[in-house]
Design a protein around this motif. Structure first.
Motif, PDB file in Angstrom:
ATOM      1  N   ALA A 114       0.819  -1.216   0.000  1.00  0.00           N
ATOM      2  CA  ALA A 114       0.000   0.000   0.000  1.00  0.00           C
ATOM      3  C   ALA A 114       0.849   1.262   0.000  1.00  0.00           C
ATOM      4  N   LEU A 115       2.119   1.145   0.361  1.00  0.00           N
ATOM      5  CA  LEU A 115       2.992   2.311   0.479  1.00  0.00           C
ATOM      6  C   LEU A 115       3.782   2.596  -0.795  1.00  0.00           C
ATOM      7  N   LEU A 116       4.168   1.547  -1.509  1.00  0.00           N
ATOM      8  CA  LEU A 116       5.016   1.730  -2.690  1.00  0.00           C
ATOM      9  C   LEU A 116       4.396   2.645  -3.751  1.00  0.00           C
ATOM     10  N   PRO A 117       3.086   2.565  -4.008  1.00  0.00           N
ATOM     11  CA  PRO A 117       2.512   3.473  -5.024  1.00  0.00           C
ATOM     12  C   PRO A 117       2.559   4.940  -4.618  1.00  0.00           C
ATOM     13  N   GLN A 118       2.768   5.225  -3.339  1.00  0.00           N
ATOM     14  CA  GLN A 118       2.803   6.608  -2.867  1.00  0.00           C
ATOM     15  C   GLN A 118       4.196   7.223  -2.964  1.00  0.00           C
ATOM     16  N   ALA A 119       5.224   6.392  -3.060  1.00  0.00           N
ATOM     17  CA  ALA A 119       6.601   6.841  -2.886  1.00  0.00           C
ATOM     18  C   ALA A 119       7.209   7.418  -4.161  1.00  0.00           C
ATOM     19  N   ASP A 120       7.886   8.548  -4.003  1.00  0.00           N
ATOM     20  CA  ASP A 120       8.680   9.120  -5.086  1.00  0.00           C
ATOM     21  C   ASP A 120      10.105   8.582  -5.067  1.00  0.00           C
TER      22      ASP A 120
ATOM     23  N   MET B 217       5.432   0.573  -7.996  1.00  0.00           N
ATOM     24  CA  MET B 217       6.095   1.863  -7.870  1.00  0.00           C
ATOM     25  C   MET B 217       5.705   2.815  -9.002  1.00  0.00           C
ATOM     26  N   LYS B 218       5.818   4.108  -8.728  1.00  0.00           N
ATOM     27  CA  LYS B 218       5.531   5.129  -9.734  1.00  0.00           C
ATOM     28  C   LYS B 218       6.536   5.047 -10.879  1.00  0.00           C
ATOM     29  N   ARG B 219       6.133   5.484 -12.046  1.00  0.00           N
ATOM     30  CA  ARG B 219       7.031   5.474 -13.199  1.00  0.00           C
ATOM     31  C   ARG B 219       8.206   6.428 -13.025  1.00  0.00           C
ATOM     32  N   ALA B 220       7.990   7.516 -12.329  1.00  0.00           N
ATOM     33  CA  ALA B 220       9.064   8.492 -12.149  1.00  0.00           C
ATOM     34  C   ALA B 220       9.838   8.275 -10.850  1.00  0.00           C
ATOM     35  N   SER B 221       9.537   7.216 -10.117  1.00  0.00           N
ATOM     36  CA  SER B 221      10.184   6.993  -8.825  1.00  0.00           C
ATOM     37  C   SER B 221      11.601   6.455  -9.000  1.00  0.00           C
ATOM     38  N   VAL B 222      12.388   6.573  -7.936  1.00  0.00           N
ATOM     39  CA  VAL B 222      13.742   6.025  -7.935  1.00  0.00           C
ATOM     40  C   VAL B 222      13.870   5.039  -6.782  1.00  0.00           C
ATOM     41  N   PHE B 223      14.698   4.030  -7.005  1.00  0.00           N
ATOM     42  CA  PHE B 223      14.943   2.987  -6.001  1.00  0.00           C
ATOM     43  C   PHE B 223      16.431   2.945  -5.710  1.00  0.00           C
ATOM     44  N   VAL B 224      16.787   2.978  -4.420  1.00  0.00           N
ATOM     45  CA  VAL B 224      18.186   2.959  -4.004  1.00  0.00           C
ATOM     46  C   VAL B 224      18.376   1.840  -2.990  1.00  0.00           C
TER      47      VAL B 224
ATOM     48  N   THR C 141      17.250  -9.460  -8.078  1.00  0.00           N
ATOM     49  CA  THR C 141      18.027  -8.698  -9.048  1.00  0.00           C
ATOM     50  C   THR C 141      17.453  -8.783 -10.459  1.00  0.00           C
ATOM     51  N   ASP C 142      17.095  -9.972 -10.883  1.00  0.00           N
ATOM     52  CA  ASP C 142      16.547 -10.123 -12.235  1.00  0.00           C
ATOM     53  C   ASP C 142      15.199  -9.418 -12.362  1.00  0.00           C
ATOM     54  N   ALA C 143      14.410  -9.466 -11.290  1.00  0.00           N
ATOM     55  CA  ALA C 143      13.115  -8.785 -11.309  1.00  0.00           C
ATOM     56  C   ALA C 143      13.294  -7.274 -11.411  1.00  0.00           C
ATOM     57  N   LEU C 144      14.325  -6.752 -10.745  1.00  0.00           N
ATOM     58  CA  LEU C 144      14.598  -5.317 -10.829  1.00  0.00           C
ATOM     59  C   LEU C 144      14.987  -4.931 -12.252  1.00  0.00           C
ATOM     60  N   ALA C 145      15.810  -5.738 -12.896  1.00  0.00           N
ATOM     61  CA  ALA C 145      16.207  -5.438 -14.271  1.00  0.00           C
ATOM     62  C   ALA C 145      14.985  -5.386 -15.188  1.00  0.00           C
ATOM     63  N   SER C 146      14.078  -6.339 -15.035  1.00  0.00           N
ATOM     64  CA  SER C 146      12.863  -6.354 -15.858  1.00  0.00           C
ATOM     65  C   SER C 146      11.970  -5.164 -15.545  1.00  0.00           C
ATOM     66  N   ALA C 147      11.882  -4.829 -14.252  1.00  0.00           N
ATOM     67  CA  ALA C 147      11.028  -3.717 -13.833  1.00  0.00           C
ATOM     68  C   ALA C 147      11.532  -2.394 -14.392  1.00  0.00           C
ATOM     69  N   LEU C 148      12.834  -2.208 -14.396  1.00  0.00           N
ATOM     70  CA  LEU C 148      13.405  -0.968 -14.927  1.00  0.00           C
ATOM     71  C   LEU C 148      13.152  -0.854 -16.434  1.00  0.00           C
ATOM     72  N   GLN C 149      13.234  -1.968 -17.120  1.00  0.00           N
ATOM     73  CA  GLN C 149      12.946  -1.952 -18.558  1.00  0.00           C
ATOM     74  C   GLN C 149      11.483  -1.627 -18.825  1.00  0.00           C
ATOM     75  N   ALA C 150      10.606  -1.996 -17.858  1.00  0.00           N
ATOM     76  CA  ALA C 150       9.183  -1.712 -17.995  1.00  0.00           C
ATOM     77  C   ALA C 150       8.824  -0.310 -17.492  1.00  0.00           C
ATOM     78  N   GLY C 151       9.791   0.368 -16.854  1.00  0.00           N
ATOM     79  CA  GLY C 151       9.567   1.745 -16.429  1.00  0.00           C
ATOM     80  C   GLY C 151       9.088   1.942 -15.014  1.00  0.00           C
ATOM     81  N   ARG C 152       9.042   0.881 -14.211  1.00  0.00           N
ATOM     82  CA  ARG C 152       8.657   0.999 -12.812  1.00  0.00           C
ATOM     83  C   ARG C 152       9.634   0.186 -11.970  1.00  0.00           C
ATOM     84  N   PRO C 153      10.528   0.847 -11.254  1.00  0.00           N
ATOM     85  CA  PRO C 153      10.698   2.290 -11.078  1.00  0.00           C
ATOM     86  C   PRO C 153      11.350   2.935 -12.297  1.00  0.00           C
ATOM     87  N   GLY C 154      11.465   4.279 -12.218  1.00  0.00           N
ATOM     88  CA  GLY C 154      12.055   4.988 -13.341  1.00  0.00           C
ATOM     89  C   GLY C 154      13.561   4.895 -13.391  1.00  0.00           C
TER      90      GLY C 154
END
Length: 333
Positions: A185-191, A215-222, A232-245
C-alpha cells in the motif's frame, strides 16, 4: 587476566587506548593463527568461518562492521555456543545516507545519462529534472542508515515514511511508521524508495517483481543495505518496464554482478562497488567510532555488564538496548 586478540589494523593511539584497560593481555594478529585463536577470550575482528572451531576460550567477538550476515546467514559460519557477538551499528549511517541522497539527486537530474552523453560526444537537453522537494520518501529499514537518510531529506520538506519490523511510532525524523506487511500500500505513494535492510531470512527478496510493479514510473529505487533484499533479475525487468524509473545500487546479489547482466546495460541505473560505507581502517571518523565502541564494550565486558550493539543471532541484527540481557561471568581474574 582476560586475553584479547586484535585482528584489525591497529594504530599506535588505538593500542595505547586499549592497553590502558586494566585486567587484559593483548595480542595483535590479523592472520588469526591457530594458537592466537585458542588463546583468546575476546576477539576484535572478523574470524574466518573455517577457523571458528579453533576458538576454545572465546566468549565475545566485536565485529568491525554493521552487517553480520557472515555469521548469521552463512553456512558453516555459526559461532561456538555461548559466544556473544556485537557489531558496529552507528558507525556508518551518516556516510551511507549521504551516498544515498547523492544517488537520489543524481537520478532525479539524469546525471548517469548526461555522463553517458558526454562520453559519446552528445549535447542534448533530456528534459525537466525532478525535484526532491515535497516528495514522499519511503525508508525500508529504519535503523541507523534509514534514520540518517530521513534526517537528510527533512530540509527538502519530504514526507518520511518508515517501514520496519514493528509498527511502534518512531517520531522524528519520520512522519509515519508501518510494517513490511503494509509495503504494497505504500510503494505506489513513494517518489523515492531507500532499501537499507540487513541480510536475514525475513528480508530475502523483500523487493521483487510484484513490489516494483507498484512503484511510480518516475520513482527512484536505491539499495544500500544488502543485495539479498532485492530480486536482481526482477529489478532489471522492472526498470525496462519503467517501474521504477531509475535505480542506484551499492549492493547487488550476486556481488559483483556478472559482466553481461542486464542491469549493467540499463541507462537509468548506476552501480557502485559496495563503497557507500567503507569500513574499519578507511575513513578516520569511522575507525575512531568503532575503536571507541570496542573500548567501551571491553570495559563493560570486564565489569559483567550488558554490551552495546549485541546482535540477536535469530534476527540477524542488533538488539535494542532494553532487550539486551546482562552479560554475566565475563571477568577473568
Amino acid at each position: 587476566m582476560t586475553h584479547v586478540l586484535i585482528g584489525v589494523p591497529a594504530r599506535e593511539e588505538d593500542k595505547a587506548l586499549w592497553e590502558a584497560v586494566p585486567g587484559c593481555e593483548f595480542l595483535y594478529d590479523e592472520a588469526f593463527d591457530a594458537e592466537s585463536l585458542a588463546w583468546a577470550d575476546v576477539i576484535f575482528g572478523v574470524v574466518p568461518a573455517k577457523k571458528l572451531a579453533l576458538c576454545r576460550r572465546l566468549k565475545w567477538i566485536q565485529f568491525p562492521a554493521a552487517g553480520v550476515d557472515y555469521y548469521c546467514m552463512r553456512r558453516g559460519a555459526a559461532l561456538p555456543a555461548g559466544v556473544t557477538l556485537t557489531n558496529a551499528t552507528g558507525a556508518f549511517g551518516q556516510r551511507i545516507a549521504e551516498h544515498a541522497l547523492a544517488a537520489v539527486l543524481g537520478l532525479y537530474n539524469n546525471f548517469p545519462q548526461y555522463r553517458d552523453m558526454q562520453r559519446a560526444g552528445g549535447f542534448e537537453n533530456l528534459g525537466m529534472p525532478l525535484s526532491l522537494h515535497g516528495s514522499t520518501v519511503l525508508m525500508i529499514g529504519a535503523g541507523d542508515i534509514g534514520t540518517a537518510f530521513a534526517r537528510l531529506t527533512r530540509p527538502f520538506g519530504c514526507r518520511n515514511i518508515a517501514v520496519r519490523r514493528t509498527k511502534a511510532p518512531l517520531g522524528e525524523p519520520f512522519d509515519e511508521t508501518y510494517t513490511l506487511r503494509e509495503l504494497p500500500a505504500l510503494l505506489p505513494q513513494a517518489d523515492a524508495v531507500l532499501c537499507a535492510l540487513p541480510a536475514t531470512r525475513e528480508t530475502q527478496h523483500v523487493m521483487g517483481g510484484e513490489q516494483f510493479a507498484l512503484m511510480k514510473r518516475a520513482s527512484v529505487f536505491v539499495n544500500v543495505g544488502r543485495g539479498s533484499a532485492v530480486d536482481t533479475d526482477a529489478l532489471a525487468s522492472a526498470l525496462q518496464a519503467g517501474r521504477p524509473g531509475a535505480a542506484a545500487l551499492d549492493v547487488t546479489d550476486p556481488e559483483p554482478l556478472p559482466a553481461g547482466h542486464p542491469l549493467r546495460q540499463c541507462p537509468n541505473v548506476f552501480i557502485t562497488p559496495h563503497i557507500a560505507g567503507l569500513g574499519f581502517g578507511h575513513r578516520p571518523e569511522v575507525t575512531d567510532y568503532i575503536t571507541s565502541l570496542f573500548t567501551q564494550n571491553l570495559r563493560l565486558f570486564l565489569a559483567g555488564k550488558p554490551l552495546k550493539n549485541e546482535v540477536d543471532m535469530a534476527l540477524g541484527y542488533t538488539k535494542k538496548a532494553s532487550e539486551s540481557a546482562p552479560v554475566a561471568g565475563r571477568r577473568d581474574v
